[in-house]
Design an enzyme around this catalytic site. Structure first.
Site, PDB file in Angstrom:
ATOM      1  N   GLU A 333      -5.088  14.656  -6.081  1.00  8.32           N
ATOM      2  CA  GLU A 333      -6.493  14.967  -5.832  1.00  8.32           C
ATOM      3  C   GLU A 333      -6.784  16.424  -6.179  1.00  8.32           C
ATOM      4  O   GLU A 333      -7.881  16.760  -6.632  1.00  8.32           O
ATOM      5  CB  GLU A 333      -6.861  14.674  -4.377  1.00  8.32           C
ATOM      6  N   HIS A 364      17.585   0.704  -4.423  1.00  6.82           N
ATOM      7  CA  HIS A 364      17.652  -0.735  -4.645  1.00  6.82           C
ATOM      8  C   HIS A 364      16.308  -1.279  -5.126  1.00  6.82           C
ATOM      9  O   HIS A 364      16.090  -2.497  -5.090  1.00  6.82           O
ATOM     10  CB  HIS A 364      18.092  -1.432  -3.358  1.00  6.82           C
ATOM     11  N   LYS A 473     -17.480   5.614  -4.638  1.00  7.43           N
ATOM     12  CA  LYS A 473     -18.105   5.473  -3.319  1.00  7.43           C
ATOM     13  C   LYS A 473     -19.599   5.184  -3.457  1.00  7.43           C
ATOM     14  O   LYS A 473     -20.157   4.361  -2.715  1.00  7.43           O
ATOM     15  CB  LYS A 473     -17.876   6.739  -2.489  1.00  7.43           C
TER      16      LYS A 473
END
Length: 504
Positions: A333, A364, A473
């Site tokens: 950000e 793994h 948004k």
């Protein structure tokens, strides 16, 4: 950055070193394991397996001086308007220490200290009640930092308060949290800088109704009047934050209220002390010995000179499992920008994609790609020298894996069977905390904050705005009526098709 005077020389070093074997670099500089190591307070860093040498580092530091990096740090700490697009200071360092004679920074420190006293008083009040559980509602910088620190430093058992974090607007997150709690013994904290954040308002409404009112609701906001009005919270239970602190840099402020509840107020202050001590190192140490500078320049070297598009963070301490997610926001950000401070397009790539996980689990899952994939991924390996759990053999095994994985990534191994050959040449930095204490974690987070700032100065971008999060948004807000069945003008044909599917 490519327009700096020293870039051609730096590029020549990259051409020379791109294909170099890390064991060859170690052989050419026999003192490299110690010369490329640094100890700052409770933190140890080893950069010996990065793919640069002394000459390349000198060229990097020359560009840092040309970019006036030391002056940039002075401007940051003194409270000058380094956030130029929003015409604000970025005074997160003043939340934890008063390190300059600048009145702006000193006033900010005094203000933050007063609010911290209020945090302590509110905790004392809560300790005198039957409350056992705290639900902290926020998102992004209002959640990731507090969640990380509370998880890392909480006691295995016996804490006065259990703190639960809810961030996602998905109602399942709140449902699962509240299902385990008793509303008569629960308090809530709503954290939002603007108190206009959709996720926090929706989740806050659920929590308010579940608690049966606002009697045990608290808020932290840079808009305290709006916060108090939205949920009828008494002003004495609303704590301020300020526009000179970005959300992703705010855990040191009243945003850390849930941290102090989870780990204790005294340990919260120790967290701040650890960060302030590392701040002093950054402010007062010459560039060549400054660990945050070296870490940030290493990231620039790997991104711009060696072409690495991603960066991995592996935490070999389960208590730090949330650190990669926190760093994703802090780094991406802050540095995910395509224009410079003056609005012109950048002349080089900026942020790499940061990702990672907790060792040894990640060995793994994605380590196959790190060892034998076609992309070279620089990495930070973070561990602890001393561990305070009772399972000493496990800790020895954990640290053996840190040593083994970094060696294998760097050195590789030849084999007559190409499927079993490891190319090596994968750079990494090892960071070791003496122990996972509040001071050490504060110092570690401070280091990463300053490393981000180093990169922003080198690229000429603003690390303290985040306009890229706004468009999505805005569109989501516009689409809400359509999803509720109301008439709405939706221009995008794909969105119209998806709306039809969602509405059945």
């Amino acid at each position: 950055m490519t327009h700096t005077n020293g870039f051609d020389a730096l590029h020549a070093h990259a051409q020379r070193l791109r294909g170099a074997a890390i064991p060859a670099l170690l052989a050419a500089e026999p003192q490299r394991p110690t010369q490329y190591a640094r100890q700052v307070g409770p933190l140890y860093f080893n950069f010996a397996r990065q793919k640069y040498d002394r000459a390349a580092l000198d060229a990097l530091f020359a560009i840092a001086r040309e970019r006036d990096l030391a002056g940039a740090f002075q401007r940051l700490f003194r409270g000058e308007q380094v956030n130029v697009t929003e015409q604000r200071a970025a005074l997160h360092t003043a939340l934890r220490g008063d390190l300059t004679d600048a009145p702006v920074a000193s006033d900010a420190y005094a203000t933050a200290a007063e609010v911290r006293q209020r945090v302590g008083a509110l905790i004392q009040q809560l300790e005198g009640t039957d409350v056992t559980d705290i639900v902290s509602v926020g998102i992004g910088g209002s959640d990731l930092g507090p969640r990380l620190v509370a998880d890392a430093l909480r006691a295995p058992s016996g804490a006065r308060f259990r703190v639960h974090f809810v961030s996602n607007v998905d109602g399942a997150a709140m449902q699962r949290t509240l299902a385990t709690l008793d509303p008569a013994r629960t308090a809530g904290i709503l954290i939002s800088k603007t108190f206009g954040t959709q996720e926090t308002l929706l989740n806050g409404s659920i929590l308010h109704a579940w608690l049966g009112g606002s009697e045990r609701l608290y808020a932290v906001s840079a808009n305290p009047e709006r916060a108090a009005k939205a949920f009828d919270i008494a002003p004495g239970r609303v704590l301020p934050m300020w526009d000179w602190v970005g959300g992703r840099y705010s855990l040191w402020s009243a945003v850390g209220f849930p941290i102090a509840l989870a780990i204790g107020f005294e340990r919260f202050e120790q967290l701040l002390d650890g960060a302030a001590q590392f701040d002093a190192h950054v402010l007062n140490t010459p560039l060549e010995e400054n660990v945050a500078v070296l870490h940030g320049l290493t990231a620039v070297w790997n991104r711009n000179l060696l072409g690495s598009a991603t960066h991995a963070v592996m935490t070999y301490d389960q208590r730090l499992a949330l650190l990669p997610a926190y760093l994703q926001q802090l780094v991406m950000e802050s540095l995910g920008k395509r224009v410079k401070l003056d609005g012109a397009a950048v002349d080089s790539d900026t942020v790499a994609v940061w990702w990672g996980g907790a060792g040894t689990d990640v060995q793994h899952s994605f380590f196959q790609a790190l060892h034998q994939g076609t992309s070279v991924v620089p990495a930070d390996f973070i561990g602890t020298v001393h561990n305070d759990d009772p399972y000493a053999e496990n800790h020895v095994a954990l640290m053996a894996n840190v040593l083994a994985q970094t060696e294998a990534l760097a050195n590789g191994q030849d084999s007559s069977d190409p499927h079993r050959s490891y190319p090596g040449g994968r750079p990494s930095t090892v960071i070791l905390l003496d122990a996972l204490t509040p001071q050490a974690l504060g110092a570690l987070i401070s280091m990463y904050e300053h490393s981000v700032y180093v990169q922003s100065v080198m690229w000429g971008i603003n690390a303290f705005d985040q306009f890229g999060v706004e468009l999505g948004k805005q569109l989501a807000s516009q689409l809400l009526p359509a999803l509720k069945g109301e008439a709405a003008d939706v221009a995008d044909p794909v969105t119209r098709e998806l709306l039809a599917k969602l509405r059945g």
